[in-house]
Design an enzyme around this catalytic site. Structure first.
Site, PDB file in Angstrom:
ATOM      1  N   SER A  59       0.854  -1.196   0.000  1.00  0.00           N
ATOM      2  CA  SER A  59       0.000   0.000   0.000  1.00  0.00           C
ATOM      3  C   SER A  59       0.884   1.238   0.000  1.00  0.00           C
ATOM      4  O   SER A  59       2.056   1.170   0.369  1.00  0.00           O
ATOM      5  CB  SER A  59      -0.881   0.016   1.248  1.00  0.00           C
ATOM      6  N   ASP A  60       0.321   2.374  -0.383  1.00  0.00           N
ATOM      7  CA  ASP A  60       1.027   3.618  -0.123  1.00  0.00           C
ATOM      8  C   ASP A  60       0.923   3.851   1.396  1.00  0.00           C
ATOM      9  O   ASP A  60       0.145   3.195   2.088  1.00  0.00           O
ATOM     10  CB  ASP A  60       0.436   4.786  -0.911  1.00  0.00           C
ATOM     11  N   CYS A  61       1.717   4.805   1.915  1.00  0.00           N
ATOM     12  CA  CYS A  61       1.865   4.815   3.371  1.00  0.00           C
ATOM     13  C   CYS A  61       0.603   5.250   4.084  1.00  0.00           C
ATOM     14  O   CYS A  61       0.131   6.368   3.925  1.00  0.00           O
ATOM     15  CB  CYS A  61       3.106   5.598   3.758  1.00  0.00           C
ATOM     16  N   ASP A  62       0.071   4.271   4.783  1.00  0.00           N
ATOM     17  CA  ASP A  62      -1.195   4.368   5.504  1.00  0.00           C
ATOM     18  C   ASP A  62      -2.397   4.497   4.579  1.00  0.00           C
ATOM     19  O   ASP A  62      -3.455   4.971   4.998  1.00  0.00           O
ATOM     20  CB  ASP A  62      -1.178   5.530   6.510  1.00  0.00           C
ATOM     21  N   SER A  63      -2.297   4.045   3.333  1.00  0.00           N
ATOM     22  CA  SER A  63      -3.440   4.235   2.426  1.00  0.00           C
ATOM     23  C   SER A  63      -4.635   3.363   2.811  1.00  0.00           C
ATOM     24  O   SER A  63      -5.769   3.701   2.489  1.00  0.00           O
ATOM     25  CB  SER A  63      -3.041   4.043   0.967  1.00  0.00           C
TER      26      SER A  63
END
Ligand SMILES: *[C@@H]1O[C@H](CO)[C@@H](O)[C@H](O)[C@H]1NC(C)=O
Ligand SMILES: *[C@@H]1O[C@H](CO)[C@@H](O)[C@H](O)[C@H]1NC(C)=O
Length: 797
Positions: free
Chosen positions: A314-318
């Site tokens: 995932s993108d960061c915390d997506s």
């Protein structure tokens, strides 16, 4: 990246606790000194990786598994496995974005190559791969200006650069082996703050860049990975923060047609040709579904169709973002279950670590789903050698501090900047400034003496810098004036001194443009003009200047410099992008003619009017007359430009002629699809019904250097398909860079894959090869080739 600050700091603390200065890294797992774990089957290097992975998964409890689903992966002490931080970055050199990498101690810096948009402008795939991992690269002609550098230069068989430095830092305990680079989103709108990180607006160029850089990073040692790259952010992510809309809330509405012939292309090439070990999904939604929760995007496309051998992150915390910010699910457990069932294997952020176990308890997810995710992450860690015991006894175990910032790595960073710089205007010609050597030059502008501005974003700490002022100072006596305090250039207080300087000098060089305060992650531009009063400074200085006035622009995105293009007092314009740690040397080498520029623009330079009624949120690539919508990129937009995609001049002149190319190509059909109507409709053949293997159009082009200087030339090969509503009016189908000495001629062979590059995509997203006349353009030369269906004389094309 990076929305959860708390998580970021947690990562930093974990990292500083685990890395203690100069000591070499302890084995991540399977420590030969640990008699209780080294004999476990997953530690047996001689067993096949799938078997080792299954053995390990079979030993883990649900609680232990869940803690491996996040980028700050927990240790499993009873199995001798340490914690691991997955998040490192290496966009154009080892970066300090992400908690996995830390500079200091034995590793004070790393080679900082030009920002990607600049390196892309070289159109040199050999260079892109060399930056990732140099094969044998040739030194440029001996450069008398820098005899010291040359003495230390040695050509090695294995001049591995970014991945060498990354491995060296990993061995030293200060970096990871999993790098979330490159960014290959399409530079769709000129305002995008992250356009600088990408290879530009063309899908084929981006795909070639992706495949080359990834191959460079990952190495070519069979299934084994030198480091693991990740192509991001999948997909249709190319808006950060524009007019109140940010990437965490944005729902990109994208047609099937644009997905297939624009947004998918670089990622498909990254996975299928570059064999990347990871793909990252994005924050935004595509057609109402967050990409990290969409099984069509992750499971069906990336893993199913493209056969990713690697992990999806995932993108960061997506995942947290689509629960908290987008309210896509009503409980965090559903958000966790949706991500994993869609095909996500690793969460950058804490979210899956917190909510996955209760998702299983609530029956939203089975442990088998979690096992499937772990197979993908653990397989990559095994391919990296992380379960092979002592790092120092492994193939890259010898790399250490001496392999970082070496003279030949730094020379390649300089070479990349020289190859990427683009000459936009050269009236007279007034460049190169050979006759000004040893005379006086006024060096003016907010970017004239910058360091970190030159490395753009997602950079690390450079080995050292040469600013433009220092670079120019090696050729001439300089008078330096800032002209503007910073790139915002809010007032004219410093104008007077700058004007005086240009009155006294034999030539004036203005180094203007942008920096990360104007275009950045989370910051899209509001307009395309030079910020503040920069334009006024340039004009006033050029009016006062005694000698020729040269404008050098630093920026990631395009700038509307129509005023300078049209102003006869501004003799030449150079775009340096963000040229990296050696940028000042490269700029000066080009200005004074030690290097001949050969870069070409990888994106369209639009006039400011282009964006007046164009919302960044409107994704369509194709124009619409009824909506007064101009379309995007050179493939679809036909209006006025400041400088077109592919523009870039040289100090010499090249002419090309097509020496040899077929005028007719027969496309063989696979004959498995019964009715001809299923195969051919609208005078085009479905690509899935053609025998595409090795079906290429071979074109031989003679490139002659008719000027008086040696130079490198990029052949850009475009095709215009037969008229029809599906097609772009032209598209890049191949490019090739050649070096041709003055007066010489070289024959270049180009093979165009017919199904991949001469096909177009219909409205339903189906790729078809149009029958009839395709025009191939190379510079001013045109060649026409007729495509017809083989073995089907009865079918009229
Ligand atoms: C095939 O297409 C043509 C023209 O579109 C049409 O006239 C013909 O009836 C179609 N044949 C079949 C078998 O569908
Ligand atoms: C491409 O880049 C490589 C590596 O820097 C260089 O050796 C080569 O000469 C370049 N090709 C051309 C045609 O400039």
């Amino acid at each position: 990246m990076a929305s959860t600050i708390a998580f970021f700091f947690l990562g930093l603390i974990l990292l500083s606790a685990s890395s203690s200065g100069l000591a070499a890294r302890e084995p991540f797992a399977c420590d030969p000194k640990d008699a209780t774990t080294r004999t476990l089957p997953f530690c047996q290097v001689s067993s096949p990786i799938p078997q080792r992975v299954n053995d390990l998964i079979g030993r883990l409890s649900l609680q232990e598994k869940v803690k491996l689903l996040i980028s700050g992966a927990a240790a499993v002490p009873r199995l001798g496995i340490k914690g691991y931080e997955w998040w490192s970055e290496a966009l154009h050199g080892v970066s300090n974005v992400g908690p996995g990498t830390k500079f200091g101690g034995d590793f004070p810096g790393a080679t900082s190559f030009p920002q990607v948009i600049t390196t892309a402008s070289s159109f040199n795939a050999t260079l892109w791969e060399a930056i990732g991992r140099a094969k044998k690269y040739l030194l440029p002609a001996l450069n008398i200006i820098y005899p010291l550098a040359v003495i230390f230069l040695k050509e090695t068989d294995m001049a591995q650069v970014v991945s060498d430095e990354a491995r060296a830092m990993y061995n030293g305990g200060t970096a990871g082996l999993t790098y979330w680079s490159p960014n290959v989103n399409i530079f769709r709108d000129p305002r995008w703050g992250r356009g600088q990180e990408t290879p530009g607006e063309d899908p084929v160029l981006s795909g070639k860049y992706a495949a080359s850089y990834v191959r460079g990073l990952q190495g070519s040692d069979g299934d084994r990975l030198k480091v693991a790259a990740s192509c991001k952010h999948f997909t249709a992510y190319d808006l950060d923060n524009w007019n109140g809309v940010d990437r965490f809330h944005f729902n990109a509405k994208v047609s099937k047609q644009d997905i297939e012939d624009t947004f998918d292309v670089p990622f498909r090439m990254c996975v299928m040709e570059g064999k990347v070990a990871s793909v990252m999904c994005s924050y935004n939604q595509v057609n109402g579904v967050p990409t990290c929760a969409d099984p069509n995007i992750l499971k069906r496309t990336i893993r199913g169709e493209w056969r990713l051998n690697g992990y999806i992150v995932s993108d960061c915390d997506s995942v947290g973002v689509y629960y908290d910010t987008q309210h896509f699910t009503s409980t965090p457990e559903e958000a966790a279950a949706d991500a994993i069932r869609a095909g996500l294997d690793l969460d950058c952020g804490p979210f899956l670590g917190l909510h996955t176990e209760s998702a299983v308890q609530r029956g939203l997810l089975s442990e088998i789903d979690i096992n499937n995710a772990l197979v993908n992450t653990l397989t990559v860690q095994m391919r990296l050698g992380m379960f092979d015991g002592e790092p120092s006894s492994q193939p890259y175990g010898h790399l250490g501090p001496k392999d970082v910032c070496t003279p030949d790595h730094q020379e390649l960073a300089l070479e990349a900047a020289r190859q990427g710089i683009v000459l936009l205007k050269n009236q007279g010609p007034s460049l190169p400034l050979s006759h000004i050597r040893h005379r006086t030059v006024a060096v003016i502008g907010p970017n004239s003496d910058v360091t970190v501005t030159m490395i753009g974003n997602y950079a690390g700490i450079a080995c050292g810098y040469t600013t433009p002022l220092q670079g120019i100072g090696r050729y001439a006596r300089t008078i330096h004036q800032q002209g503007c305090k910073d790139v915002a250039c809010a007032d004219d207080q410093l104008f007077g001194a700058a004007i005086d300087a240009s009155r006294q000098a034999d030539a004036t060089i203005l180094v203007m443009g942008l920096d990360q305060s104007i275009e950045a992650e989370a910051l899209d531009r509001a307009g395309l003009l030079l910020p503040g009063r920069q334009q006024e400074l340039v004009s006033k200085v050029s009016m006062a200047s005694k000698g020729p006035t040269i404008l050098v622009l630093m920026s990631g995105g395009p700038i509307d410099v129509t005023f300078a293009k049209n102003d006869p007092r501004i003799a030449a314009i150079i775009w340096a992008g963000y040229p990296g740690q050696a940028g000042g040397t490269a700029i000066a080498d080009i200005l004074f003619g030690t290097s001949n520029p050969g870069g070409k623009l990888p994106m369209t330079w639009y006039p400011q009017e282009y964006i007046t009624n164009l919302p960044m949120t409107e994704m369509a690539m194709r124009p619409s007359r009824s909506k007064r919508y101009p379309g995007r990129t050179y493939r679809f937009y036909k209006g006025p430009v400041v400088y077109p995609f592919g523009h870039g001049m040289s100090y010499t002149n090249f002419v090309h002629t097509v020496a040899n190319a077929p005028t007719v190509v027969a496309v063989p059909l696979d004959g498995r699809h019964g009715s001809i109507n299923a195969t051919i409709s609208g005078k085009a053949i479905k690509v899935t019904h053609a025998k595409c293997n090795r079906l290429t159009l071979g074109v031989q082009v003679d490139v002659k250097n008719v000027g008086s200087k040696d130079g490198a030339h990029t052949l850009l090969v475009f095709s215009t398909p037969p008229a029809g509503h599906w097609a772009p009016h032209k598209q890049l189908v191949a490019f090739e860079k050649v070096h041709v000495p003055a007066g010489a001629q070289q024959r270049v062979g180009i093979n165009i894959h017919v199904c991949k590059y001469l096909s177009v995509v219909d409205r339903s997203g189906t790729r078809r090869i149009p029958l009839g006349e395709h025009n191939i353009h190379i510079g001013g030369t045109k060649h026409s080739v007729s495509l017809h269906a083989a073995t089907l004389g009865v079918i009229k094309s």
